[in-house]
Design a protein around this motif. Structure first.
Motif, short mmCIF file in Angstrom:
data_model
loop_
_atom_site.label_atom_id
_atom_site.label_comp_id
_atom_site.label_asym_id
_atom_site.label_seq_id
_atom_site.Cartn_x
_atom_site.Cartn_y
_atom_site.Cartn_z
N GLU A 18 -15.23 71.41 14.06
CA GLU A 18 -14.52 72.63 13.67
C GLU A 18 -13.95 72.52 12.26
O GLU A 18 -12.97 73.17 11.92
CB GLU A 18 -13.37 72.92 14.67
N ASP A 44 -12.82 64.63 18.98
CA ASP A 44 -13.71 63.64 19.59
C ASP A 44 -14.71 63.09 18.58
O ASP A 44 -15.92 63.22 18.77
CB ASP A 44 -14.44 64.26 20.79
N SER A 220 -21.08 77.02 19.43
CA SER A 220 -20.45 76.93 20.75
C SER A 220 -20.95 75.66 21.45
O SER A 220 -22.09 75.25 21.26
CB SER A 220 -20.81 78.14 21.59
N LYS A 221 -20.07 75.05 22.24
CA LYS A 221 -20.50 73.85 22.99
C LYS A 221 -20.82 74.17 24.45
O LYS A 221 -20.96 73.28 25.29
CB LYS A 221 -19.42 72.76 22.93
N1 LIG Z 1 -12.06 67.35 21.77
C1 LIG Z 1 -13.06 68.12 22.23
N2 LIG Z 1 -13.08 69.44 21.94
C2 LIG Z 1 -14.11 70.18 22.41
C3 LIG Z 1 -15.16 69.65 23.19
N3 LIG Z 1 -16.01 70.65 23.51
C4 LIG Z 1 -15.52 71.76 22.93
N4 LIG Z 1 -14.38 71.50 22.27
C5 LIG Z 1 -13.49 72.44 21.55
O1 LIG Z 1 -13.02 73.34 22.54
C6 LIG Z 1 -12.91 74.66 22.02
C7 LIG Z 1 -13.83 75.61 22.82
O2 LIG Z 1 -15.17 75.25 22.63
P1 LIG Z 1 -16.31 76.30 22.23
O3 LIG Z 1 -17.51 75.54 21.85
O4 LIG Z 1 -15.79 77.29 21.25
O5 LIG Z 1 -16.58 76.97 23.62
P2 LIG Z 1 -16.91 78.51 23.92
O6 LIG Z 1 -15.89 79.34 23.18
O7 LIG Z 1 -16.81 78.60 25.40
O8 LIG Z 1 -18.29 78.72 23.38
C8 LIG Z 1 -13.27 74.55 20.54
O9 LIG Z 1 -12.10 74.36 19.80
C9 LIG Z 1 -14.15 73.30 20.51
O10 LIG Z 1 -14.17 72.67 19.25
C10 LIG Z 1 -15.11 68.23 23.49
O11 LIG Z 1 -15.96 67.65 24.15
N5 LIG Z 1 -14.04 67.53 22.99
#
Ligand SMILES: Nc1nc2c(ncn2[C@@H]2O[C@H](COP(=O)(O)OP(=O)(O)O)[C@@H](O)[C@H]2O)c(=O)[nH]1
Ligand SMILES: [Mg+2]
Length: 240
Positions: A18, A44, A220-221
Motif C-alpha cells: 500500500e 507484512d 485487491s488481495k
Molecule cells: N498485514 C496485512 N495486510 C493485508 C493482508 N491482506 C490484505 N491486507 C490489507 O488489508 C486491507 C484490505 O485488503 P484489500 O486487498 O483492499 O481487500 P479488499 O478491499 O477486500 O479487496 C488493505 O489495507 C490491505 O493492504 C495481509 O495478509 N497482511
C-alpha cells in the motif's frame, strides 16, 4: 466509561503493498483533528516498500504512528489480532480499524466515535440506507458482494446488513472480552466472525452508512481461497 475528551483512540491499519496509498490515507486521518489518536500499522514485509514509507511518516508525525513489521504475508485476520492485543496492552479506549487502500474514508471516523456514545461497536455499512458501494462497480461485482453478505447473514443468523465490512470502531471492553484466539478466518470472513462473536456476547452493534470507494492504486488481495475459507468456517460456526 469512555470520555470523549480523554479517550485514547487507536486506528489499526493492516497493509500489504500500500506504498502508494499510505501517505494520502495518513494525512487524511490526521486532517480530522481527532484528539489523542494514534495509528498502528501492521505490515507484512510488503515488497513495494510500504514499511519504508510508514517509517518516514512516523517521523513526520512524531509519537503518533507505530509500525509492526511481520516477516511474511501472514493474513489479515492475524494482523488484526496483533493490533487488538497491542491496543489492549496500551491503555487504548477505542479501536478503529480500516483498510489502507482509501476505500474507507477517514471523514467517517468522527461520526463513528460519536455513535459509540450509544453503542459498543460501530460498523461502516455499505448496505444500509445512505450507504453505497463505488458507483463504478458493475452488476456482477455488486451481485458477488451482496451474495456473500446475504449467505453469511443466513448462515450466522446475523441481522447486521454489512457483515463483511472492514471499517469499524470498537470499545476496548469488547475486544478485551472476546476470545480472539478462537477466531479462525483470516480473510474477509474474519470480519463476519468477529461481528458474530460480538452479537453472541450481546454487545450493541450499530451500522453507520458509508460510501465505499474502490481502490485506485495497488491490487485487491481478495482471492478464491479467502472466499472458500469464509464459507467453510461460517458453516462450521452455524452447526457447532
Ligand atoms: N498485514 C496485512 N495486510 C493485508 C493482508 N491482506 C490484505 N491486507 C490489507 O488489508 C486491507 C484490505 O485488503 P484489500 O486487498 O483492499 O481487500 P479488499 O478491499 O477486500 O479487496 C488493505 O489495507 C490491505 O493492504 C495481509 O495478509 N497482511
Ligand atoms: Mg480494498
Amino acid at each position: 466509561m469512555t470520555n470523549k475528551t480523554t479517550s485514547k483512540i487507536s486506528v489499526i491499519i493492516p497493509t500489504y503493498n500500500e506504498a502508494g496509498n499510505l501517505p494520502v490515507l495518513i494525512k487524511n486521518i490526521f486532517d480530522q483533528s481527532i484528539q489523542n489518536l494514534h495509528l498502528l500499522i501492521i505490515d507484512d514485509s510488503s515488497p513495494d516498500g510500504t514499511a519504508i514509507i510508514a517509517n518516514q511518516l512516523a517521523k513526520e508525525y512524531p509519537g503518533k504512528i507505530e509500525l509492526i513489521q511481520r516477516e511474511a504475508k501472514l493474513g489479515l485476520g492475524s494482523a488484526y489480532k496483533i493490533g487488538y492485543q497491542k491496543a489492549i496492552a496500551s491503555d487504548v479506549d477505542i479501536v478503529v480499524q480500516m483498510d489502507a487502500d482509501l476505500s474507507h474514508s477517514p471523514q467517517y471516523i468522527p461520526e463513528f466515535l460519536k455513535q459509540l456514545d450509544n453503542a459498543d461497536i460501530v460498523i461502516g455499512s455499505r448496505y444500509i440506507e445512505g450507504g453505497k458501494v463505488d458507483r463504478d462497480w458493475n452488476l456482477l461485482r455488486k451481485m458477488i458482494s451482496k451474495l456473500g453478505v446475504i449467505s453469511i447473514r443466513i448462515v450466522t443468523g446475523l441481522k447486521i446488513k454489512d457483515v463483511t465490512s472492514g471499517f469499524k470502531a470498537y470499545k476496548i471492553e469488547v475486544l478485551k472480552a472476546l476470545n480472539l484466539e478462537g477466531l479462525k478466518c483470516d480473510g474477509f470472513g474474519f470480519q463476519a466472525e468477529m461481528i458474530h462473536s460480538c452479537a453472541q456476547s450481546g454487545y450493541l452493534i450499530k451500522e453507520h452508512p458509508i460510501y465505499f470507494r474502490d481502490r485506485t492504486k495497488g491490487k485487491s488481495k481478495m482471492s478464491i481461497q479467502i472466499i472458500l475459507e469464509a464459507i467453510k468456517y461460517l458453516t462450521l460456526i452455524r452447526f457447532k
